[in-house]
Design a protein around this motif. Structure first.
Motif, PDB file in Angstrom:
ATOM      1  N   GLU A  13      -6.399  57.449  13.676  1.00  0.00           N
ATOM      2  CA  GLU A  13      -6.816  56.896  12.720  1.00  0.00           C
ATOM      3  C   GLU A  13      -8.265  55.966  13.435  1.00  0.00           C
ATOM      4  OE1 GLU A  13      -3.904  57.299  14.754  1.00  0.00           O
ATOM      5  OE2 GLU A  13      -3.179  54.866  15.176  1.00  0.00           O
ATOM      6  N   ILE A  14      -8.556  55.919  14.530  1.00  0.00           N
ATOM      7  CA  ILE A  14      -9.405  54.935  15.003  1.00  0.00           C
ATOM      8  C   ILE A  14     -10.568  55.612  14.719  1.00  0.00           C
ATOM      9  CG2 ILE A  14     -10.285  54.514  17.351  1.00  0.00           C
ATOM     10  CD1 ILE A  14      -8.021  52.556  16.406  1.00  0.00           C
ATOM     11  N   LEU A  15     -12.226  54.744  13.935  1.00  0.00           N
ATOM     12  CA  LEU A  15     -12.958  54.831  13.844  1.00  0.00           C
ATOM     13  C   LEU A  15     -13.686  55.598  15.498  1.00  0.00           C
ATOM     14  CD1 LEU A  15     -16.303  54.807  11.881  1.00  0.00           C
ATOM     15  CD2 LEU A  15     -15.740  52.260  12.945  1.00  0.00           C
ATOM     16  N   PRO A  17     -17.340  55.880  16.423  1.00  0.00           N
ATOM     17  CA  PRO A  17     -19.064  55.619  16.275  1.00  0.00           C
ATOM     18  C   PRO A  17     -19.122  56.897  16.574  1.00  0.00           C
ATOM     19  CG  PRO A  17     -17.937  53.791  17.158  1.00  0.00           C
ATOM     20  CD  PRO A  17     -16.312  54.533  17.143  1.00  0.00           C
ATOM     21  N   LYS A  20     -18.966  60.261  15.006  1.00  0.00           N
ATOM     22  CA  LYS A  20     -19.657  60.120  13.601  1.00  0.00           C
ATOM     23  C   LYS A  20     -21.278  60.246  13.951  1.00  0.00           C
ATOM     24  CE  LYS A  20     -20.670  56.096  10.934  1.00  0.00           C
ATOM     25  NZ  LYS A  20     -20.833  55.078  11.034  1.00  0.00           N
ATOM     26  N   ASN A  68      -7.410  54.092  27.512  1.00  0.00           N
ATOM     27  CA  ASN A  68      -7.085  52.875  26.389  1.00  0.00           C
ATOM     28  C   ASN A  68      -6.075  53.354  25.821  1.00  0.00           C
ATOM     29  OD1 ASN A  68      -6.788  50.748  25.577  1.00  0.00           O
ATOM     30  ND2 ASN A  68      -8.821  50.230  25.013  1.00  0.00           N
ATOM     31  N   THR A  70      -4.359  51.722  23.787  1.00  0.00           N
ATOM     32  CA  THR A  70      -4.521  51.014  22.330  1.00  0.00           C
ATOM     33  C   THR A  70      -4.999  51.621  21.193  1.00  0.00           C
ATOM     34  OG1 THR A  70      -4.433  49.274  23.513  1.00  0.00           O
ATOM     35  CG2 THR A  70      -5.100  48.932  21.321  1.00  0.00           C
ATOM     36  N   ILE A  71      -6.116  52.619  21.624  1.00  0.00           N
ATOM     37  CA  ILE A  71      -7.106  53.712  20.793  1.00  0.00           C
ATOM     38  C   ILE A  71      -7.009  54.534  21.268  1.00  0.00           C
ATOM     39  CG2 ILE A  71      -8.266  51.526  20.292  1.00  0.00           C
ATOM     40  CD1 ILE A  71     -10.178  52.055  21.526  1.00  0.00           C
TER      41      ILE A  71
ATOM     42  N   VAL B 112      -4.786  42.060  22.123  1.00  0.00           N
ATOM     43  CA  VAL B 112      -4.321  43.653  22.133  1.00  0.00           C
ATOM     44  C   VAL B 112      -5.258  44.508  23.223  1.00  0.00           C
ATOM     45  CG1 VAL B 112      -3.826  44.839  20.622  1.00  0.00           C
ATOM     46  CG2 VAL B 112      -2.963  43.331  20.332  1.00  0.00           C
ATOM     47  N   GLU B 113      -6.659  44.456  22.899  1.00  0.00           N
ATOM     48  CA  GLU B 113      -7.653  45.339  22.801  1.00  0.00           C
ATOM     49  C   GLU B 113      -9.173  44.479  22.924  1.00  0.00           C
ATOM     50  OE1 GLU B 113      -8.655  48.214  23.827  1.00  0.00           O
ATOM     51  OE2 GLU B 113     -10.841  47.374  23.572  1.00  0.00           O
ATOM     52  N   GLN B 116     -12.818  45.494  21.982  1.00  0.00           N
ATOM     53  CA  GLN B 116     -12.596  45.653  20.730  1.00  0.00           C
ATOM     54  C   GLN B 116     -12.840  44.929  19.678  1.00  0.00           C
ATOM     55  OE1 GLN B 116     -14.801  48.407  19.495  1.00  0.00           O
ATOM     56  NE2 GLN B 116     -14.275  49.615  20.475  1.00  0.00           N
ATOM     57  N   ASP B 227      -8.054  51.268   9.675  1.00  0.00           N
ATOM     58  CA  ASP B 227      -8.030  50.795  10.895  1.00  0.00           C
ATOM     59  C   ASP B 227      -7.280  48.805  10.495  1.00  0.00           C
ATOM     60  OD1 ASP B 227     -10.545  51.170  13.049  1.00  0.00           O
ATOM     61  OD2 ASP B 227     -10.657  52.342  10.507  1.00  0.00           O
ATOM     62  N   ARG B 248       1.717  47.155  18.703  1.00  0.00           N
ATOM     63  CA  ARG B 248       0.987  47.285  19.764  1.00  0.00           C
ATOM     64  C   ARG B 248       0.022  48.277  17.711  1.00  0.00           C
ATOM     65  NH1 ARG B 248      -1.347  49.246  25.182  1.00  0.00           N
ATOM     66  NH2 ARG B 248      -1.103  47.434  25.843  1.00  0.00           N
ATOM     67  N   PRO B 249      -0.266  47.534  17.355  1.00  0.00           N
ATOM     68  CA  PRO B 249      -0.909  47.961  15.405  1.00  0.00           C
ATOM     69  C   PRO B 249      -2.015  48.500  16.042  1.00  0.00           C
ATOM     70  CG  PRO B 249      -1.165  45.520  15.476  1.00  0.00           C
ATOM     71  CD  PRO B 249      -0.682  46.655  17.024  1.00  0.00           C
ATOM     72  N   SER B 250      -2.476  49.398  14.876  1.00  0.00           N
ATOM     73  CA  SER B 250      -3.539  50.022  14.948  1.00  0.00           C
ATOM     74  C   SER B 250      -5.054  49.395  15.050  1.00  0.00           C
ATOM     75  CB  SER B 250      -4.137  51.345  14.457  1.00  0.00           C
ATOM     76  OG  SER B 250      -3.635  50.599  12.650  1.00  0.00           O
ATOM     77  N   VAL B 251      -5.552  48.992  15.773  1.00  0.00           N
ATOM     78  CA  VAL B 251      -6.975  47.951  15.930  1.00  0.00           C
ATOM     79  C   VAL B 251      -8.079  47.635  15.406  1.00  0.00           C
ATOM     80  CG1 VAL B 251      -5.634  46.415  17.872  1.00  0.00           C
ATOM     81  CG2 VAL B 251      -7.115  48.669  18.073  1.00  0.00           C
ATOM     82  N   VAL B 253     -12.050  49.133  14.900  1.00  0.00           N
ATOM     83  CA  VAL B 253     -12.918  49.577  15.999  1.00  0.00           C
ATOM     84  C   VAL B 253     -14.392  48.748  15.430  1.00  0.00           C
ATOM     85  CG1 VAL B 253     -14.576  51.281  17.354  1.00  0.00           C
ATOM     86  CG2 VAL B 253     -11.832  51.432  17.611  1.00  0.00           C
ATOM     87  N   GLY B 254     -15.470  48.652  16.094  1.00  0.00           N
ATOM     88  CA  GLY B 254     -17.222  48.387  15.397  1.00  0.00           C
ATOM     89  C   GLY B 254     -17.592  49.370  15.727  1.00  0.00           C
ATOM     90  N   ASP B 255     -18.233  49.183  14.664  1.00  0.00           N
ATOM     91  CA  ASP B 255     -20.142  50.201  15.064  1.00  0.00           C
ATOM     92  C   ASP B 255     -21.324  49.555  14.489  1.00  0.00           C
ATOM     93  OD1 ASP B 255     -21.951  52.095  14.379  1.00  0.00           O
ATOM     94  OD2 ASP B 255     -21.104  53.176  12.951  1.00  0.00           O
ATOM     95  N   MET B 258     -23.584  51.021  12.628  1.00  0.00           N
ATOM     96  CA  MET B 258     -23.803  50.763  10.833  1.00  0.00           C
ATOM     97  C   MET B 258     -24.184  49.145  10.897  1.00  0.00           C
ATOM     98  SD  MET B 258     -22.732  52.840   8.413  1.00  0.00           S
ATOM     99  CE  MET B 258     -23.242  51.431   7.151  1.00  0.00           C
ATOM    100  N   ARG B 311     -12.024  58.074   5.259  1.00  0.00           N
ATOM    101  CA  ARG B 311     -12.269  58.778   6.605  1.00  0.00           C
ATOM    102  C   ARG B 311     -11.008  59.398   6.719  1.00  0.00           C
ATOM    103  NH1 ARG B 311     -12.548  54.148  10.217  1.00  0.00           N
ATOM    104  NH2 ARG B 311     -10.719  54.560  11.088  1.00  0.00           N
ATOM    105  N   GLU B 327     -17.454  47.149   8.962  1.00  0.00           N
ATOM    106  CA  GLU B 327     -18.810  47.100   8.113  1.00  0.00           C
ATOM    107  C   GLU B 327     -18.865  47.435   6.850  1.00  0.00           C
ATOM    108  OE1 GLU B 327     -17.599  49.307  11.682  1.00  0.00           O
ATOM    109  OE2 GLU B 327     -18.603  47.577  12.498  1.00  0.00           O
TER     110      GLU B 327
END
Lengths: 80, 758
Positions: A13-15, A17, A20, A68, A70-71, B112-113, B116, B227, B248-251, B253-255, B258, B311, B327
């Protein structure tokens, strides 16, 4: 020498990049219809035999350092 | 899988819904039912729950923030072009230029992370600036961690710093300053307060509304994934156990690449004049964007949620509404402009999709494959959430804390003891060199950075022809705020004001980022309310309006709340950045002087860095702010910078004269010989406000003295800049500048075990 492999992948579920960007580059090069997610692979050389204790050690290492959690997910296996 | 449609909700009123798990209270759920006249569908429940969370609705802080409304909407340079309520305030800085700036917290996600969490914090605030039509030009980050030597700090600090640097550097934005503060109270709850500043021409400012039936609603930027689902309500409104994250919920992630495309694409869309309304997607994602856009306009809105590009095809409509994928932006565009819109998006390789349109009436209707799953009045989602008048109590321990003054603490008796404590304070984590952090940030990219860390404020050139520029500083003194939240907030404001002023810029307006503990604790709400009133008093006295900001509650580890940390980001304007004044000594033989109120205040040892470093003590009363002197000092500094009277100027704040003197010497690579009137200990370590340490050519002494007097200040020459590499205090001690510099630089790298010198 005996080897343990740890495969680390971003959770589904994690992006991702990097994946991509690779997907985009592949398409530009004409490899259409391919979607990439990028992870990493660790090859760990082990002194002596690979015992269940060794695998457990590698799993702990993966959990605390290589991934990691977490992700990312990881899989620990013996190199055949 | 069947979806919970509006029709189904009407037909099945008895269905049990997980409102509590989504963070809603029983009475909040009841009022949703009352608003709708039926039970909400699961999609509506998702929307209300995220939009009515503390993070999005400001339900505990609203009644207090409303008091900012009494402040003038005018800066010393003219009326605000946009104020509180917009995505970021806009300030007229002259010559046809406008500047927008805002600070926002990303505290819980960064625990948490760390990487990110901090990265997406930077990305989020940049999009706020972008949504005002401004080009983002710089970032600043105010970071607070547990003790430097605490084990988890070694995980959290490098991750957060790398995240801030990684995202900001990829965007090509200089990071021009901020703070790094360590205190035990932030262990398990670090603070990441990201500030972004953007620039635009007056004529490019369009406060956009989604009016016009038939106009299209477009979602553009990244695709939507799973996310941080529920991040807004769960992450930002829950606390962590002492032993680690409870969930730990899904965090997210940045790009950043983008985001860079999104910036260029959005600015070109603005330039083309085809954006009728725009909203960045942050916390609460599409729920927030659609309800905000719809309630900002004069019509209704219809959205086909199944058109949102995904996605992950397994996402449910509820999840799509709550997703915090980064983004993304949403905007409203007239049908005639769609071609141009898609052409610009295609040029930047930004995916854009029409997901709905503006309609007659006043309902926000969302369909999922042809079935209506949301039918609400968007105002009730975005703006008419619960408002709490939470109970306030002055803590019983407040008087005990105030009574526990520093008077009883042993003070240094000999020159050797004083020298040891001077070294200890100057090289302590909060005062030590922050280069290990800021060297990971690109500070000079874009070529307009006039000042960056370690200077008192960051400074940017706005106009390359005239040299017009802005200065920015962020400050919060949580220790003073703990002792007295009203005065502590005032002093945080004064410090930011002074930091901007000593560089030669005129302070004009603030943004705030108010980090507090749990609002359900009446003592925290009292601190919060006091801090707001302190800021209002200070802003009135200094003539600097509040342009906007952010509140972060639930900052605590277990049952222990953080110290109240009201961060103030001050914006200043300088007519020509070439006049800026730096903090480091410049030339041997220059005079060193202290400038401050004509009648020196009292106190300043309680709550000081000395009390913390030497005795681990916090108690007593903070010093009193002196607004007349702060304003006099600012006027003096602006005039002195213009007339090129100064070689250096450094504000006195944490660590008092001791730290200012050490930093001016270290940054200039020159020694100092000073003789202090009065008690050396008091003179070195008190933290009374409205003071600065100056150095200047002896020929300038008379003109500076009369200028200071004209502004109601006293200027007291205390010594001379020397080429001897030591700092000496006559009759007391001298320390080697080489040793001091090495120790000052080494504190942070050595503690983290990375890249220390020697």
């Amino acid at each position: 020498m005996a080897k343990i492999i740890v495969d680390v992948m971003p959770k589904p579920e994690i992006l991702d990049p990097q994946g991509k960007a690779i997907t985009g580059s592949l398409a530009r090069l004409g490899y259409s219809g391919l979607s990439v997610r990028q992870g990493k692979r660790f090859e760990i050389e082990v002194d002596g035999e690979i015992t269940p204790e060794r695998l457990e050690q590698a799993t702990q290492a993966a959990d605390s350092l290589l991934a990691n959690t977490t992700i990312e997910n990881y899989v620990v296996r013996v190199d055949q | 899988m069947s979806v919970d449609t509006v029709a189904n909700a009407k037909a099945t009123p008895q269905v049990q819904q997980p409102w509590a798990e989504l963070g809603l209270k029983a009475d909040e759920y009841e009022s949703i039912k009352q608003i709708l006249g039926r039970r909400p569908t699961s999609c509506e429940l998702a929307m209300y729950s995220v939009m009515w969370s503390e993070h999005c609705s400001y339900k505990s802080s609203k009644v207090h923030l409303a008091r900012f409304g009494q402040l003038e909407k005018t800066t010393p340079r003219g009326p605000l072009l946009a104020g509180i309520g917009e995505q970021a305030g806009v300030v007229d800085v002259g010559q046809g230029w406008a500047v927008t700036f805002k600070a926002e917290s990303h505290n819980h996600p960064s625990y948490v992370e760390p990487y990110q969490g901090a990265a997406t914090g930077v990305g989020g605030i940049v999009r706020d600036i972008l949504a005002m039509g401004a080009r983002p030009v710089a970032s600043m980050d105010s970071l607070r961690f547990g003790k430097l030597d605490a084990p988890d700090t070694a995980r959290v600090l490098p991750g957060i710093v790398a995240g801030v640097g990684g995202y900001g550097n990829c965007l090509g934005l200089p990071n021009i300053g901020g703070e790094v503060v360590f205190d035990d109270c932030y262990y398990g709850n670090p603070l990441v307060n990201a500030l972004s500043v953007g620039v635009l021409r007056h004529e490019d400012l369009h406060l956009a509304f989604a009016r016009g039936t038939g106009n299209k609603v477009i979602l553009y930027g990244a695709t939507t994934g799973g996310d941080g689902i529920g991040g807004a309500s769960v992450l930002a409104s829950e606390t962590f156990d002492a032993d680690g994250p409870a969930k730990r919920p899904s965090v997210q992630v940045g790009d950043p690449f983008m985001e860079k495309l999104l910036i260029e694409c959005t600015l070109e869309l603005f330039q083309a004049g085809i954006i009728n309304g725009i909203q960045d997607l942050g916390a609460a994602g599409i729920s927030c964007a659609t309800s905000e856009l719809a309630s900002a306009g004069d019509g209704g809105m219809h959205i086909d949620l199944d058109l949102v590009p995904l996605r992950d095809n397994t996402l449910t409509p509820e999840e799509i509404l709550m997703s915090e994928s980064q983004e993304r932006m949403a905007c409203v565009v007239e049908p005639a402009n769609l071609g141009k819109f898609f052409e610009i998006c295609a040029k930047w390789e930004v995916l854009a999709t029409v997901i709905g349109e503006v309609t007659e009436g006043d309902r926000l209707i969302i369909d999922w494959h042809g079935e209506t799953v949301v039918d609400v009045d968007p105002h009730t989602v975005a703006h008419e959430g619960p408002v709490y008048q939470r109970p306030l109590t002055r803590p019983a321990w407040q008087d005990t804390l105030i009574a526990d003054s520093t008077d009883k603490l042993p003070r240094p008796q000999t020159g050797i003891e004083l020298a040891d404590q001077f070294l200890a304070v100057v090289t302590s984590p909060n005062q030590a060199d922050k280069s290990w952090v800021t060297d990971q940030y690109d500070r000079y990219v874009r070529g307009n950075t006039a000042l960056a860390q370690p200077q008192d404020s960051g400074m940017l050139r706005i106009d390359e022809a005239t040299g017009l520029g802005v200065a920015l500083a962020t400050d919060a003194n949580a220790r003073f705020t703990m002792l007295d939240p009203f005065v502590g907030a005032e002093l945080s404001l004064c410090e930011a004001y002074r930091n901007v002023a000593v560089t030669g810029a005129e302070p004009v307006a603030i943004t705030d980022c108010l980090n507090f503990g749990s609002p359900e604790d009446p003592e925290v709400m009292w601190q919060f309310s006091q801090a707001i009133d302190g800021l209002i008093k200070g802003c009135q006295a200094l003539g600097t309006p509040v342009t906007g900001g952010n509140v972060s509650f639930y900052n605590r580890t277990g049952e222990v709340n953080i110290m109240p940390t009201p961060l103030v980001g001050m914006l200043g304007v300088i007519d020509d950045v070439r006049q800026r004044v730096k903090a480091g000594f410049r030339a041997e033989g220059d005079l060193i002087a202290l400038v401050g109120p004509a009648t020196p205040g009292t106190g300043g040892i309680d709550g000081s860095a000395w009390a913390q470093v030497v005795h681990g003590h916090l108690g007593g009363k903070p010093p009193q702010p002196d607004y007349a002197a702060e304003q006099g000092l600012a006027k003096l500094m602006i005039q002195a910078a213009k007339d090129k009277l100064l070689a250096s100027a450094h504000d006195l704040s944490d660590g008092g004269l001791a730290v200012a003197l050490a930093e001016s010497a270290i940054l200039g690579g020159l020694g100092a010989q000073v003789a202090l009137a009065g008690d050396d200990f008091e003179e070195l370590f008190n933290e009374r406000p409205a003071r600065a340490l100056l150095s200047f050519d002896p020929e300038k002494r008379d003109v500076l003295t009369s200028l200071a007097n004209a502004h109601g200040l006293s200027l007291q020459v205390i010594g001379r800049v020397t080429s001897i590499e030591e700092i000496s205090v006559a009759g007391s001690f001298s320390v080697s500048l080489v040793d001091l510099t090495r120790a000052w630089r080494n504190t942070i790298p050595a503690a983290l075990g990375i890249g220390g010198q020697d």
